[in-house]
Write a protein that holds these residues in place. Structure first.
Motif, PDB file in Angstrom:
ATOM      1  N   GLN A 238       0.825  -1.211   0.000  1.00  8.92           N
ATOM      2  CA  GLN A 238       0.000   0.000   0.000  1.00  8.92           C
ATOM      3  C   GLN A 238       0.860   1.262   0.000  1.00  8.92           C
ATOM      4  OE1 GLN A 238      -3.365   0.402   2.599  1.00  8.92           O
ATOM      5  NE2 GLN A 238      -3.691  -1.813   2.739  1.00  8.92           N
ATOM      6  N   ALA A 239       1.939   1.229   0.783  1.00  6.83           N
ATOM      7  CA  ALA A 239       2.811   2.403   0.866  1.00  6.83           C
ATOM      8  C   ALA A 239       3.458   2.708  -0.475  1.00  6.83           C
ATOM      9  CB  ALA A 239       3.875   2.185   1.937  1.00  6.83           C
ATOM     10  N   MET A 240       3.829   1.680  -1.210  1.00  7.13           N
ATOM     11  CA  MET A 240       4.484   1.885  -2.506  1.00  7.13           C
ATOM     12  C   MET A 240       3.502   2.395  -3.549  1.00  7.13           C
ATOM     13  SD  MET A 240       7.158  -1.303  -2.763  1.00  7.13           S
ATOM     14  CE  MET A 240       8.636  -1.346  -1.718  1.00  7.13           C
ATOM     15  N   VAL A 241       2.264   1.903  -3.494  1.00  9.94           N
ATOM     16  CA  VAL A 241       1.250   2.342  -4.455  1.00  9.94           C
ATOM     17  C   VAL A 241       0.806   3.768  -4.155  1.00  9.94           C
ATOM     18  CG1 VAL A 241      -1.111   1.947  -5.265  1.00  9.94           C
ATOM     19  CG2 VAL A 241       0.445   0.009  -4.943  1.00  9.94           C
ATOM     20  N   SER A 242       0.602   4.067  -2.867  1.00  8.73           N
ATOM     21  CA  SER A 242       0.149   5.400  -2.459  1.00  8.73           C
ATOM     22  C   SER A 242       0.930   5.852  -1.233  1.00  8.73           C
ATOM     23  CB  SER A 242      -1.359   5.362  -2.145  1.00  8.73           C
ATOM     24  OG  SER A 242      -1.817   6.635  -1.761  1.00  8.73           O
ATOM     25  N   PRO A 243       2.073   6.526  -1.429  1.00  6.14           N
ATOM     26  CA  PRO A 243       2.918   6.923  -0.303  1.00  6.14           C
ATOM     27  C   PRO A 243       2.159   7.773   0.709  1.00  6.14           C
ATOM     28  CG  PRO A 243       4.096   7.200  -2.370  1.00  6.14           C
ATOM     29  CD  PRO A 243       2.672   6.890  -2.720  1.00  6.14           C
ATOM     30  N   PRO A 244       2.148   7.358   1.982  1.00  7.79           N
ATOM     31  CA  PRO A 244       1.424   8.113   3.015  1.00  7.79           C
ATOM     32  C   PRO A 244       2.277   9.260   3.561  1.00  7.79           C
ATOM     33  CG  PRO A 244       2.398   6.162   3.979  1.00  7.79           C
ATOM     34  CD  PRO A 244       2.750   6.120   2.515  1.00  7.79           C
ATOM     35  N   ASP A 245       1.667  10.088   4.375  1.00  6.09           N
ATOM     36  CA  ASP A 245       2.397  11.158   5.051  1.00  6.09           C
ATOM     37  C   ASP A 245       3.040  10.659   6.338  1.00  6.09           C
ATOM     38  OD1 ASP A 245       1.653  13.297   3.224  1.00  6.09           O
ATOM     39  OD2 ASP A 245      -0.374  13.058   4.040  1.00  6.09           O
ATOM     40  N   LEU A 246       2.527   9.545   6.880  1.00  4.52           N
ATOM     41  CA  LEU A 246       3.066   8.988   8.117  1.00  4.52           C
ATOM     42  C   LEU A 246       2.640   7.522   8.221  1.00  4.52           C
ATOM     43  CD1 LEU A 246       3.282  10.617  11.580  1.00  4.52           C
ATOM     44  CD2 LEU A 246       2.012   8.466  11.411  1.00  4.52           C
ATOM     45  N   ILE A 247       3.485   6.706   8.834  1.00  2.00           N
ATOM     46  CA  ILE A 247       3.192   5.280   8.997  1.00  2.00           C
ATOM     47  C   ILE A 247       3.185   4.926  10.484  1.00  2.00           C
ATOM     48  CG2 ILE A 247       4.002   2.918   8.571  1.00  2.00           C
ATOM     49  CD1 ILE A 247       5.253   3.940   5.961  1.00  2.00           C
ATOM     50  N   LEU A 248       2.120   4.272  10.914  1.00  2.00           N
ATOM     51  CA  LEU A 248       2.040   3.659  12.238  1.00  2.00           C
ATOM     52  C   LEU A 248       2.145   2.159  12.042  1.00  2.00           C
ATOM     53  CD1 LEU A 248      -1.039   5.626  13.638  1.00  2.00           C
ATOM     54  CD2 LEU A 248       1.337   5.991  14.295  1.00  2.00           C
ATOM     55  N   CYS A 249       3.065   1.514  12.754  1.00  2.00           N
ATOM     56  CA  CYS A 249       3.303   0.098  12.486  1.00  2.00           C
ATOM     57  C   CYS A 249       3.547  -0.686  13.766  1.00  2.00           C
ATOM     58  CB  CYS A 249       4.496  -0.049  11.543  1.00  2.00           C
ATOM     59  SG  CYS A 249       4.854  -1.753  11.043  1.00  2.00           S
ATOM     60  N   ASP A 250       2.836  -1.807  13.900  1.00  2.00           N
ATOM     61  CA  ASP A 250       3.077  -2.731  14.994  1.00  2.00           C
ATOM     62  C   ASP A 250       4.425  -3.418  14.767  1.00  2.00           C
ATOM     63  OD1 ASP A 250       2.657  -4.233  17.261  1.00  2.00           O
ATOM     64  OD2 ASP A 250       1.476  -5.766  16.211  1.00  2.00           O
TER      65      ASP A 250
END
Length: 366
Positions: A41-53
């Motif tokens: 998902q990040a590669m298709v639509s780069p987000p402004d911020l990532i929250l990750c477990d």
């Protein structure tokens, strides 16, 4: 446009609750149940911020972070870990890997929002600083390139027009003099364009390229004749006499002939450019243990010690004080070629303007 947040979390209850709360606060949230889906998902639509477990099956948060940081388009995206692991070693591992922050489960909505806003503000400041530096570089590039290209072009056009419009009024000596100045202007323009292409090529080279071997392999001899040949080329390009004192001990160094020629050309050209009056340039070369020192000295514009770290393409020092020719690429090219060989460059300058640029090569001993 709403800030886009990607939430990567394998626990469905936490994922849905956090996504809902952030959406109510105005964020646009997309979710992923595992690391692989999150990266896609990040590669298709780069987000402004990532929250990750961190603790997820198949691909944990550390692996996600490594992949994100190694992707050019995602490398600077703020990344916040969400985890129940509170051991110091886990926190340290995450921060060393490039995480921007760390939230321990369970966390409150207030702490989550504060952390997100803090990281977004920091990213905004970083982006603003980057844009300011890019704008400064653009202005510098425009100023330097306009001057450096227009000056020789004006000389070529001016003398050509004189010869075409008034050729019958000039004697042979005048004609040859103007043709010589046209040639010097053309050589100066060609060198500027060649250096522009060359610095771009050097900046793109990596150890897997065949061109990397071209600049890193090979040996060459440095002696008085080699230096004199390069002085002659600079003299022809500048169309002026160059007074040089040469004291060079012959040696074979671990550097390609092409690189040595380019290094000599740039440093001799700089020494001429920044010399004052008719003072001569001194070129010295001497062995010292397994190393070989090559030093080029002149008296003129001083070089500040703090400017060594600022050596970069299109950077000219004290341009507002001193009239300068050139595009500010010479030292950048030299430094890049020396970096390939892990050779060193030092610059020493006195307040009176006596400047010595010294390069240390490794000798090739029998």
């Amino acid at each position: 446009m709403a800030t886009q947040i990607l939430l990567i979390e394998d626990e469905i209850q936490i994922r849905e609750n956090v996504a809902t709360l952030l959406s109510l606060k105005g964020y646009e949230v997309s979710t992923a149940p595992d690391g692989r889906e999150g990266i896609s998902q990040a590669m298709v639509s780069p987000p402004d911020l990532i929250l990750c477990d961190i603790m997820m099956p198949e691909m944990d948060g550390y692996q996600v972070l490594d992949t994100i940081r190694n992707n050019r388009s995602l490398a600077t995206v703020p990344f916040i870990f969400l985890t129940a692991r509170t051991e110091e070693i886990d926190v340290r591992r995450g921060m060393v890997s490039g995480a921007d922050d760390y939230l321990t489960k369970p966390f409150t909505l207030d702490s989550l929002l504060r952390t997100i806003e803090s990281r977004l503000q920091r990213e905004a400041l970083r982006e603003a600083g980057l844009q300011a530096r890019l704008e400064e570089l653009r202005r510098s590039l425009t100023s330097v390139s306009t001057h450096e290209y227009n000056t020789p072009l004006s000389g070529i056009l001016g003398f050509t027009s004189l010869l075409l419009d008034h050729y019958q009024e000039f004697n042979e000596e005048d004609t040859l003099s103007m043709l010589s100045m046209i040639k010097a202007s053309a050589l100066r323009l060609k060198r500027s364009l060649d250096n522009l292409r060359f610095i771009e090529e050097l900046q793109q080279i990596n150890p897997t390229d065949s061109s990397f071997e071209f600049f890193t392999n090979g040996i060459s001899r440095i002696d008085a004749d080699v230096v004199k040949q390069q002085i002659a080329k600079v003299r022809e390009r500048k169309d002026e006499d160059i007074d040089c004192q040469i004291e060079v001990v012959s040696a074979v160094v671990d550097c390609s002939e092409t690189s040595v020629r380019i290094i000599l050309d740039e440093l001799i050209d700089n020494a001429c450019k920044f010399s004052k009056g008719a003072r001569s340039i001194r070129i010295s070369g001497w062995p010292e243990g397994i190393n070989y020192h090559l030093s080029i000295s002149n008296v003129g514009q001083p070089f500040k010690a703090e400017d060594i770290a600022r050596i970069a393409p299109y950077t000219q020092f004290d341009r507002k004080i001193y009239e300068q020719q050139g595009s500010g690429l010479g030292l950048s090219i030299v430094k890049k070629l020396l970096d390939f060989k892990k050779s060193t460059l030092t610059i020493q300058s006195t307040p009176e303007g006596e400047t010595s640029v010294t390069i240390i090569f490794q000798q090739v001993l029998n």
